[in-house]
Write an enzyme that holds these catalytic residues in place. Structure first.
Site, short mmCIF file in Angstrom:
data_model
loop_
_atom_site.label_atom_id
_atom_site.label_comp_id
_atom_site.label_asym_id
_atom_site.label_seq_id
_atom_site.Cartn_x
_atom_site.Cartn_y
_atom_site.Cartn_z
CG HIS A 1 -0.37 -0.39 2.52
ND1 HIS A 1 0.69 0.26 3.09
CD2 HIS A 1 -0.70 -1.38 3.37
CE1 HIS A 1 0.97 -0.30 4.25
NE2 HIS A 1 0.16 -1.32 4.44
P1 TYD Z 1 -2.50 -3.84 7.25
O1 TYD Z 1 -2.45 -2.39 6.91
O2 TYD Z 1 -3.01 -4.78 6.22
O3 TYD Z 1 -1.09 -4.31 7.75
P2 TYD Z 1 0.33 -4.26 7.00
O4 TYD Z 1 0.42 -2.98 6.28
O5 TYD Z 1 1.26 -4.28 8.12
O6 TYD Z 1 0.44 -5.44 6.14
O7 TYD Z 1 -3.36 -3.97 8.58
C1 TYD Z 1 -3.91 -5.19 9.03
C2 TYD Z 1 -5.19 -4.89 9.79
O8 TYD Z 1 -4.94 -4.10 10.95
C3 TYD Z 1 -6.20 -4.12 8.95
O9 TYD Z 1 -7.50 -4.65 9.24
C4 TYD Z 1 -6.13 -2.71 9.48
C5 TYD Z 1 -5.70 -2.89 10.91
N1 TYD Z 1 -4.82 -1.80 11.42
C6 TYD Z 1 -5.31 -0.93 12.40
O10 TYD Z 1 -6.46 -1.04 12.84
N2 TYD Z 1 -4.50 0.05 12.86
C7 TYD Z 1 -3.24 0.22 12.39
O11 TYD Z 1 -2.51 1.14 12.83
C8 TYD Z 1 -2.74 -0.67 11.37
C9 TYD Z 1 -1.36 -0.53 10.81
C10 TYD Z 1 -3.58 -1.67 10.92
#
Ligand code: TYD
Length: 136
Positions: free
Chosen positions: A53
């Site tokens: 992302h």
């Molecule tokens: P995601 O952004 O997919 O993680 P990464 O970028 O590390 O692969 O996040 C996984 C899940 O956690 C998604 O449902 C969103 C949630 N999340 C939060 O609620 N708060 C946060 O600060 C982060 C980073 C993720």
């Protein structure tokens, strides 16, 4: 400015002594933003790709406080990979830069410092949409 210059690897000061290591990271001092949020990723393995992302609002610093992982960083034009493998180093990711984290060692603990509180709507999770947005 090149993508590498926009996403510098930051070496933190080691305040360790004979008792062990100590690394301090202060917002707006050792990193270029005030820290609003901290999260960490562990229990991922070498088959997993995370991230995938870009963020419209958030800036990040990624640090492997244990183990190692790799971060592929791209803006759609340039691309490079940083291997995070020391608790004393981090990489700065500004707004609107795409990142993928992968090749996690089994003991990897990837600490992420963020400039914002979480807001899922500022994430761009579709690479084609990301390219559209940066090209205006
Ligand atoms: P995601 O952004 O997919 O993680 P990464 O970028 O590390 O692969 O996040 C996984 C899940 O956690 C998604 O449902 C969103 C949630 N999340 C939060 O609620 N708060 C946060 O600060 C982060 C980073 C993720």
């Amino acid at each position: 400015m090149s993508l590498k210059e926009r996403c510098p690897v930051i070496e933190f000061k080691d305040l360790g002594d004979e008792r062990g290591k100590l690394v301090v990271i202060e917002g707006n001092e050792s990193i270029p933003f005030a820290i609003q949020r901290v999260f960490y990723i562990y229990g991922s393995d070498s088959t997993v790709v995370r991230g995938q992302h870009a963020n419209r609002e958030s800036e990040f610093v990624l640090i492997n406080v244990a183990g190692q992982s790799k971060v592929r960083i791209t803006d759609g034009h340039e691309e490079f990979v940083v291997e995070l493998n020391r608790p004393m180093m981090g990489v700065y990711i500004p707004k609107m830069v795409w990142k993928d984290m992968y090749d996690f060692s089994s003991d990897s603990v990837l600490l992420v410092l963020a400039s914002t509180h979480y807001d899922g709507s500022e994430y761009i999770r579709d690479f084609d949409k990301y390219i559209e947005e940066i090209n205006g």
